[in-house]
Design a protein around this motif. Structure first.
Motif, PDB file in Angstrom:
ATOM      1  N   ALA A   1       0.611 -10.858  13.483  1.00 20.19           N
ATOM      2  CA  ALA A   1       0.228 -11.851  14.271  1.00 20.19           C
ATOM      3  C   ALA A   1       1.295 -12.579  15.061  1.00 20.19           C
ATOM      4  O   ALA A   1       1.313 -12.970  15.962  1.00 20.19           O
ATOM      5  N   ARG A   2       2.476 -12.836  14.140  1.00 15.73           N
ATOM      6  CA  ARG A   2       3.513 -13.590  14.552  1.00 15.73           C
ATOM      7  C   ARG A   2       4.547 -12.539  15.762  1.00 15.73           C
ATOM      8  O   ARG A   2       4.770 -13.102  16.597  1.00 15.73           O
ATOM      9  N   GLU A   3       4.488 -11.316  15.405  1.00 16.24           N
ATOM     10  CA  GLU A   3       5.304 -10.358  16.072  1.00 16.24           C
ATOM     11  C   GLU A   3       4.441  -9.780  17.267  1.00 16.24           C
ATOM     12  O   GLU A   3       5.133  -9.124  18.131  1.00 16.24           O
ATOM     13  N   GLY A   4       3.274  -9.699  17.279  1.00 12.32           N
ATOM     14  CA  GLY A   4       2.436  -9.265  18.194  1.00 12.32           C
ATOM     15  C   GLY A   4       2.133  -7.707  17.787  1.00 12.32           C
ATOM     16  O   GLY A   4       0.971  -7.449  18.055  1.00 12.32           O
ATOM     17  N   GLU A   5       3.018  -6.926  17.471  1.00 11.26           N
ATOM     18  CA  GLU A   5       2.719  -5.809  17.221  1.00 11.26           C
ATOM     19  C   GLU A   5       3.823  -5.092  16.229  1.00 11.26           C
ATOM     20  O   GLU A   5       5.118  -5.564  16.453  1.00 11.26           O
ATOM     21  N   LEU A   6       3.359  -4.425  15.271  1.00 15.52           N
ATOM     22  CA  LEU A   6       4.614  -3.790  14.255  1.00 15.52           C
ATOM     23  C   LEU A   6       4.058  -2.415  14.006  1.00 15.52           C
ATOM     24  O   LEU A   6       2.800  -2.041  13.887  1.00 15.52           O
ATOM     25  N   CYS A   7       5.322  -1.435  13.506  1.00 17.30           N
ATOM     26  CA  CYS A   7       4.587  -0.061  13.007  1.00 17.30           C
ATOM     27  C   CYS A   7       5.118  -0.188  11.516  1.00 17.30           C
ATOM     28  O   CYS A   7       5.138  -1.225  10.832  1.00 17.30           O
ATOM     29  N   VAL A   8       4.321   0.996  10.988  1.00 13.65           N
ATOM     30  CA  VAL A   8       4.385   1.052   9.631  1.00 13.65           C
ATOM     31  C   VAL A   8       5.860   0.928   8.845  1.00 13.65           C
ATOM     32  O   VAL A   8       6.069   0.137   7.939  1.00 13.65           O
ATOM     33  N   CYS A   9       6.998   1.485   9.775  1.00  9.02           N
ATOM     34  CA  CYS A   9       8.231   1.276   9.198  1.00  9.02           C
ATOM     35  C   CYS A   9       8.803  -0.146   9.146  1.00  9.02           C
ATOM     36  O   CYS A   9       9.571  -0.578   8.220  1.00  9.02           O
ATOM     37  N   GLU A  10       8.497  -0.707  10.238  1.00  2.20           N
ATOM     38  CA  GLU A  10       8.879  -2.069  10.398  1.00  2.20           C
ATOM     39  C   GLU A  10       8.148  -3.022   9.000  1.00  2.20           C
ATOM     40  O   GLU A  10       8.954  -3.871   8.541  1.00  2.20           O
ATOM     41  N   LEU A  11       6.789  -2.761   8.862  1.00  2.00           N
ATOM     42  CA  LEU A  11       6.307  -3.375   7.692  1.00  2.00           C
ATOM     43  C   LEU A  11       6.767  -2.928   6.264  1.00  2.00           C
ATOM     44  O   LEU A  11       6.978  -3.595   5.516  1.00  2.00           O
ATOM     45  N   MET A  12       7.206  -1.483   6.329  1.00  2.00           N
ATOM     46  CA  MET A  12       7.753  -1.370   4.901  1.00  2.00           C
ATOM     47  C   MET A  12       9.113  -2.146   4.723  1.00  2.00           C
ATOM     48  O   MET A  12       9.336  -2.428   3.797  1.00  2.00           O
ATOM     49  N   GLU A  13      10.030  -2.037   5.687  1.00  2.00           N
ATOM     50  CA  GLU A  13      11.212  -2.978   5.612  1.00  2.00           C
ATOM     51  C   GLU A  13      11.034  -4.243   5.560  1.00  2.00           C
ATOM     52  O   GLU A  13      11.790  -4.861   4.579  1.00  2.00           O
ATOM     53  N   ALA A  14      10.206  -4.898   6.072  1.00  2.00           N
ATOM     54  CA  ALA A  14      10.051  -6.502   6.052  1.00  2.00           C
ATOM     55  C   ALA A  14       9.504  -6.732   4.618  1.00  2.00           C
ATOM     56  O   ALA A  14       9.851  -7.635   4.012  1.00  2.00           O
ATOM     57  N   LEU A  15       8.482  -6.019   4.151  1.00  2.00           N
ATOM     58  CA  LEU A  15       7.822  -6.145   2.871  1.00  2.00           C
ATOM     59  C   LEU A  15       8.375  -5.457   1.689  1.00  2.00           C
ATOM     60  O   LEU A  15       7.851  -5.767   0.469  1.00  2.00           O
ATOM     61  N   GLY A  16       9.334  -4.571   1.781  1.00  2.00           N
ATOM     62  CA  GLY A  16      10.147  -3.805   0.636  1.00  2.00           C
ATOM     63  C   GLY A  16       8.935  -3.086  -0.159  1.00  2.00           C
ATOM     64  O   GLY A  16       9.001  -2.846  -1.332  1.00  2.00           O
ATOM     65  N   GLU A  17       7.982  -2.304   0.754  1.00  2.00           N
ATOM     66  CA  GLU A  17       7.048  -1.404  -0.064  1.00  2.00           C
ATOM     67  C   GLU A  17       7.109  -0.273   0.375  1.00  2.00           C
ATOM     68  O   GLU A  17       7.615   0.083   1.689  1.00  2.00           O
ATOM     69  N   SER A  18       6.587   0.804  -0.287  1.00  2.00           N
ATOM     70  CA  SER A  18       6.384   2.204   0.364  1.00  2.00           C
ATOM     71  C   SER A  18       5.643   2.248   1.436  1.00  2.00           C
ATOM     72  O   SER A  18       4.615   1.775   1.726  1.00  2.00           O
ATOM     73  N   GLN A  19       5.568   3.404   2.104  1.00  2.00           N
ATOM     74  CA  GLN A  19       4.779   3.857   3.170  1.00  2.00           C
ATOM     75  C   GLN A  19       3.393   3.974   2.626  1.00  2.00           C
ATOM     76  O   GLN A  19       2.503   3.754   3.478  1.00  2.00           O
ATOM     77  N   PRO A  20       3.103   5.062   1.514  1.00  2.00           N
ATOM     78  CA  PRO A  20       1.676   4.886   1.218  1.00  2.00           C
ATOM     79  C   PRO A  20       1.169   3.769   0.933  1.00  2.00           C
ATOM     80  O   PRO A  20       0.064   3.543   1.269  1.00  2.00           O
ATOM     81  N   LYS A  21       1.747   2.529   0.140  1.00  2.00           N
ATOM     82  CA  LYS A  21       1.153   1.329   0.041  1.00  2.00           C
ATOM     83  C   LYS A  21       0.985   0.681   1.441  1.00  2.00           C
ATOM     84  O   LYS A  21      -0.344   0.132   1.662  1.00  2.00           O
ATOM     85  N   ILE A  22       1.817   0.905   2.251  1.00  2.00           N
ATOM     86  CA  ILE A  22       1.593  -0.066   3.473  1.00  2.00           C
ATOM     87  C   ILE A  22       0.345   0.609   4.361  1.00  2.00           C
ATOM     88  O   ILE A  22      -0.434  -0.258   4.838  1.00  2.00           O
ATOM     89  N   SER A  23       0.512   1.741   4.479  1.00  2.00           N
ATOM     90  CA  SER A  23      -0.554   2.597   5.177  1.00  2.00           C
ATOM     91  C   SER A  23      -1.947   2.510   4.670  1.00  2.00           C
ATOM     92  O   SER A  23      -2.884   2.247   5.208  1.00  2.00           O
ATOM     93  N   ARG A  24      -2.053   2.403   3.201  1.00  2.00           N
ATOM     94  CA  ARG A  24      -3.205   2.064   2.522  1.00  2.00           C
ATOM     95  C   ARG A  24      -3.713   0.656   3.033  1.00  2.00           C
ATOM     96  O   ARG A  24      -4.990   0.420   3.307  1.00  2.00           O
ATOM     97  N   HIS A  25      -2.884  -0.251   2.933  1.00  2.00           N
ATOM     98  CA  HIS A  25      -3.375  -1.726   3.137  1.00  2.00           C
ATOM     99  C   HIS A  25      -3.755  -1.802   4.776  1.00  2.00           C
ATOM    100  O   HIS A  25      -4.656  -2.397   4.888  1.00  2.00           O
ATOM    101  N   LEU A  26      -3.118  -1.153   5.553  1.00  2.00           N
ATOM    102  CA  LEU A  26      -3.297  -1.200   6.982  1.00  2.00           C
ATOM    103  C   LEU A  26      -4.664  -0.387   7.212  1.00  2.00           C
ATOM    104  O   LEU A  26      -5.323  -1.078   8.190  1.00  2.00           O
ATOM    105  N   ALA A  27      -4.855   0.478   6.623  1.00  2.00           N
ATOM    106  CA  ALA A  27      -6.176   1.233   6.756  1.00  2.00           C
ATOM    107  C   ALA A  27      -7.268   0.251   6.177  1.00  2.00           C
ATOM    108  O   ALA A  27      -8.407   0.196   6.911  1.00  2.00           O
ATOM    109  N   GLN A  28      -7.220  -0.697   5.341  1.00  2.00           N
ATOM    110  CA  GLN A  28      -8.195  -1.723   4.855  1.00  2.00           C
ATOM    111  C   GLN A  28      -8.190  -2.649   5.959  1.00  2.00           C
ATOM    112  O   GLN A  28      -9.351  -3.142   6.055  1.00  2.00           O
ATOM    113  N   LEU A  29      -7.077  -3.172   6.533  1.00  2.00           N
ATOM    114  CA  LEU A  29      -7.272  -4.185   7.646  1.00  2.00           C
ATOM    115  C   LEU A  29      -8.098  -3.498   8.874  1.00  2.00           C
ATOM    116  O   LEU A  29      -8.741  -4.353   9.484  1.00  2.00           O
ATOM    117  N   ARG A  30      -7.804  -2.244   9.017  1.00  2.00           N
ATOM    118  CA  ARG A  30      -8.343  -1.702  10.093  1.00  2.00           C
ATOM    119  C   ARG A  30      -9.856  -1.672   9.958  1.00  2.00           C
ATOM    120  O   ARG A  30     -10.611  -1.930  10.851  1.00  2.00           O
TER     121      ARG A  30
END
Length: 114
Positions: A23-52
Motif C-alpha cells: 500500500a505504501r510503495e504502490g507495487e512490490l515484487c516478491v524479492c523486495e518483500l523478501m528483503e524488507a521482511l527478512g523472510e524466505s521466498q516460499p514464505k512470502i509467496s505463500r502469504h501473497l497467495a493468501q492475500l490474493r
C-alpha cells in the motif's frame, strides 16, 4: 469483501506487513518483500497467495518478475483502514522500509495494470 474476511486475512504479521508495504510503495515484487521482511521466498509467496485469495492484492508479470499491488476492487473502507494503519504507526514498518531502501538491484518497473 466482508470485514471478517478482511481482518482474518491480515491477522498474520507477515501478511499485514506485506500489504502495508505494498500500500505504501504502490507495487512490490516478491524479492523486495523478501528483503524488507527478512523472510524466505516460499514464505512470502505463500502469504501473497493468501492475500490474493482474500482479494486484497493482485499481481502482474513483467519478464521474470511478479509485482503485487492493492486490488483495484478493494472497498473504500478497507483501503481507508490500510491508510489509517500506515499513518497511525510509522514505527511498525520502519525496519522493513529501511531494508527496502538499502536494497541493491531493485527490479525496474514499467507501467501496467493488474
Amino acid at each position: 469483501m466482508n470485514p471478517l474476511r478482511f481482518y482474518k486475512c491480515l491477522a498474520d504479521g507477515t501478511r499485514l506487513r506485506s500489504v502495508l508495504l505494498i500500500a505504501r510503495e504502490g507495487e512490490l515484487c516478491v524479492c523486495e518483500l523478501m528483503e524488507a521482511l527478512g523472510e524466505s521466498q516460499p514464505k512470502i509467496s505463500r502469504h501473497l497467495a493468501q492475500l490474493r485469495e482474500c482479494g486484497l492484492v493482485c499481481d502482474r508479470r513483467q519478464g521474470q518478475w511478479v509485482f503485487y499491488r492493492l486490488a483495484p476492487q478493494l472497498p473504500e473502507w478497507a483501503a481507508a483502514v490500510l491508510q489509517q494503519t500506515l499513518a497511525g504507526d510509522e514505527a511498525f514498518l520502519s525496519e522493513p522500509l529501511q531494508r527496502l531502501e538499502d536494497m541493491a538491484n531493485r527490479p525496474e518497473r514499467c507501467s501496467g495494470n493488474c
